[in-house]
Design an enzyme around this catalytic site. Sequence first.
Site, PDB file in Angstrom:
ATOM      1  CG  ASP A 199      83.024  51.653 108.405  1.00 22.81           C
ATOM      2  OD1 ASP A 199      81.948  51.919 108.962  1.00 22.81           O
ATOM      3  OD2 ASP A 199      83.128  51.502 107.181  1.00 22.81           O
ATOM      4  CG  HIS A 200      79.953  54.561 113.028  1.00 23.47           C
ATOM      5  ND1 HIS A 200      80.191  55.518 112.087  1.00 23.47           N
ATOM      6  CD2 HIS A 200      78.633  54.350 113.022  1.00 23.47           C
ATOM      7  CE1 HIS A 200      79.055  55.869 111.531  1.00 23.47           C
ATOM      8  NE2 HIS A 200      78.085  55.192 112.078  1.00 23.47           N
ATOM      9  CG  HIS A 262      79.292  53.435 106.718  1.00 22.68           C
ATOM     10  ND1 HIS A 262      80.386  53.339 107.533  1.00 22.68           N
ATOM     11  CD2 HIS A 262      78.802  54.687 106.899  1.00 22.68           C
ATOM     12  CE1 HIS A 262      80.560  54.490 108.169  1.00 22.68           C
ATOM     13  NE2 HIS A 262      79.616  55.327 107.797  1.00 22.68           N
ATOM     14  CE  LYS A 362      72.904  62.519 104.470  1.00 22.14           C
ATOM     15  NZ  LYS A 362      72.652  61.854 105.762  1.00 22.14           N
TER      16      LYS A 362
END
Lengths: 510, 383
Positions: A199-200, A262, A362
Amino acid sequence: MSNSIDNPLREGVRLERTADPCTVIIFGASGDLTKRKLVPALYRLTQQRLLPAEFAIVGFARSPMSHEDFRAKMKDAISTYSEAKQVDEQVWDSFAKGIFYVAGDVNNANSYQEISKLLEQIDRERGTAGNRVFYLSTSPSLYAEAIQQLGQAQLAKPENKGWTRIIIEKPFGHDLASAKELNVEVAKVFDEEQVYRIDHYLGKETVQNLMVFRFANGIFEPVWNRRYVDHVQITNAEAIGVEGRGGYYDTAGVLRDMIQNHVFQVLSLVAMEPPISLGANAVRDEKIKAMQAVRPIPADKVNEFVVRGQYSAGAVAGKPAAGYREEKDVAANSQTDTFAAVKLYFDNWRWADVPFYLRSAKRMPKRVTEIAIQFRKAPLQLFKSAQQEIEPNVLVIRVQPDEGITLRIGAKVPGQVTRIRWVNMDFRYGASFGVASPEAYERLLLDCILGDSTLYARRDMTERGWEIVMPILDAWKNSKEEIPKYEAGTWGPAESEELIERDGREWRRP
Amino acid sequence: MSTSTQPPTGSWIDVAAIERELTALWQQASDEDEHSGVIRSSILNLLVFVPEASEARKVDDILTEITAAHPSRAVLMLVDREASRSILNAEVTSRCTLPTGSSKQVCCEQVTITAAGSGVTELPSTLAPLLLSDLPVYLWWRAVPRIEDKALFRKLADISDRVIIDSSLFNQPHRDIASMATVLRDTPRWTAISDLNWARLTAWRALLAGFYDVREYRPLLDQLDHIVIEYAPPAIDTSAISPRALLLGGWLTSRLGLSLRRDAAKNPAESRSFACSSNDGRDITIEFAEAHREIEPGHLALVTLHSAKDESLLFSVRRSADGNRIETSVSRGDEKSSERVLSYEGLSESELIGKEIQILGHDRVYEQAVLAAGELVKAIRVS
C-alpha cells in the site's frame, strides 16, 4: 534479515540499511509501474549504495523482448522518470549487467521453468545467493494463477536456497470474497512472513511520521482519546479525474480504490494503541486491533453513515472539467462513486462515541490529504465578552501536499477588551527539513529486501478493510436511487454536508 | 531573498539591539509578502568560524545553501586575530527561500560578526545570548582547531553540542591528527567532534563494509593479510600521508581490532607499511602508497583488502580516473567475480555540513578511528 551477519566494518557506517544479495523478479514488466516507479526506485537505491553489488532484476511479461531490448527500455524509463534524468553511461552499463528479461505467459508452466533456469544462472554468475523477491504487478486477475505457478515450479519455497518474498500490488481483491479467496491461494503457496501486500501510502514519509508524532511526543498521547477529542476528520481529495483509467475506475469507485485501503491504513495509525515495539507484527497487531473495533455499519442504515457522489461537469483550478459519465470508457449511466464520505465509530475505551468522518473523492477543488483532530471546547467559558469567538482547538496533520502539522489555538487580540482570535501554530516539513523525502516505492522495496514488513498490509488487515465496506457496497449495489451528483471543483454533494451537520458539526475546508 | 540591516555597533555588541533588528526584519518580510506570508523556522544554531576575511563571500554562499535545507540561526564569525585595532561589529540578515510545492516562504536569520584584535576575546560572551534556546548548537570551525586556544576555540566548543572540523585543512597533517587523537583520548566526554573529511569517507567505508555483508565473504574479513590505501599527498605537505588516508587506515585498524607492532612503521620512498597483529595473533600489513595517477591532493585513489586464504581474494574500491565514479571489484587472481560502477558524489562543503548537522552526540567509530590514526602517525615519528 541482512544485518544478522556480524560485520565489524558495518558498525557506525551511516548507511546502515544495506540489503542481502538478491534478485527482484517483476511480473508485468512491460507495464507502467515498472518503468515509472519500480526500476527507477531500484536504480536509485543502487546509486545510494543501499543495494549490494550482488543484485539483479528479472523482468517477466508477455511481450517478446531480448535482455538488451528490456535494458534499453529501462534506461529510457530512468531517464524519463528518475530524479537523475541524465544517466551516466558507465554507471548504467554496470547496473544494466544485472537486468534480464523473460518473455512468457503467466499461465504457462514452461515460462516458470525458464525463470527458474535464469535465476539459477544469475545466482551462479552474480552471487545473488538464491534470495528472491517476486513482484506481482500484472493485472490483478492473474495474481492467483501466478502464485499457483510459482508454487508448482518450486520457486516459492525452494530447498537449500536463501529467502523468497512476494510483493503483491493493489488492488488486493475486488470485494471481501475475492480478497479472502486470493489470501487462501497465497497461503497455499507462501507463508505469511513471505508475503508483502503493498500500500504505497504507507511508504510516504508523513504517514510514517504519524507514529513518531504520536509515540515520540509525550504531550499528545494523554489527550488522544474520547475525553478530549470531539471528532476526527480524514480528508483524501484529488483534483484530478480518472485520467484515462475510466475502464478500471468504473468497476472500482472511490470506496474500493481509496477508502478500504489507503484511508483505512491512515485511520488505523490514528486510532491504534501504542505498540509494544516497532517490530512488524507488534505494529500491525495494534492496527488490526483498532480496525476490529470499528462498529459495523448496519445494512439498513447505510444512508445514515455513508454518502456517495459522482462528479458532474464543472471547473477545477480555473479549468473546465468534464463530468464523470463523459470520461472515456465510463458507462453513460454509471453509478460508480467518485466521492464517498463515511462516518465510523470505534467500539473501544479510547474512542467510544467519537465519530471519525472520512471522505475521499476525485475532482475536488484541490489535492489534499489531511487528518484533523478536533478537540472538545474548553469546559467553562470564562471569557464572556468573547463567547461568540470561542472555537475548539484543532490539530491538523497534512499528509500531502505541504506536509506538516498545525495546531489551532486561541490568542488574545491586543487591546483594552478581551477579544480572541484563532491562530495557527505551523510546522512544515519543507520549512524545517529541506531534504527531499525518499520515494514511497524506494522505501517499500528496500524494506521488503531487508525483510521488514511493518509498512505492508497483513492478511487480516486487507480482509478487515473489505469487511467494513461490504455492507456499503452491497447497499449501493441494490439501491435504485440515482447517485447524488456534485459539480467538479466543489467539496462534494450536499448530502455530505448533511451527514456531518446532523451531528452539529461541519467539514473543515482543507 | 536576502535583506540585511546593521544595529549600532562599536567595540562591543548590543545583543538586545541585534534581537530588535531581527524582529524588524521579520516584520518587514511579512509585510512584503502579505498574501502568502513567511514562515520563520529554525532547527538549530550554527556558529561558523572563518579566520580569512577573503573567504567571507564563499562561506556566505555556503550558508545560503545550508539554511535552505536546514533552517537555522546562523552566526558567521569573521575573525582577524592579528589586527592591531579592536573591532566587534554585527550585521543581521534574513534569508528566505520558497520550498518546492509550498506557497509560503521559509525564512531564517543570520548574524554576521566581524571581530578583530582584542575584540575577538569578546566573541564567546557575545554569542551565548544570541543562541536560540533549546536548539542544538553546532560550531563549524573552518580552520585548524588548536585545543590550546583556550580564549576562543575551547570557549566556543564548550557552548556547542558538536564541533565540525575539516582535517583536509590541517597544515601539519601528522601532527594535527596526533593532536586530535590526544584531545579525544584525554577528554572523551568533551563536546562531540565531527570531521568533514570523515564524512567524505562514508562512501568508501560503506562499500568496503558491503563486501563482507555477503555471507560467503564474511569469513575472509578474519583472514586479511594485506591492506593497501593509495592516496594523493596533501598539497600543504607532500611528504605526509593525507589525513583522509590516515582516517581510513585508523578506521580499519580500530574496527578490525588490530594492534601496531613495535617498530611497526617502515618507510620506503613512496610507501609506508605498518606491521600489525590481529587479536588472534595473525600478521597484517597496512600499506599507505602514493597514487601514481592524477588525482586531487589529499584524496583517496584505491583501497584493496587482500585475503590470503581461499585462493587469494582481493577486494578493491577504486576511484575512476575522471573522479566521477567509484568502482568495486572482487577478484580471484586475474578473474573478477564481481564488479560494479557507481556514481561518485563529490559532496560540496554545504552538503557535507548538511549531513553533519543531522547528527547529535559522539560518533564513537570516528573517535576510535582518530585514536588509531594517532597511533599510526606516532609510529611514523618513532621510526
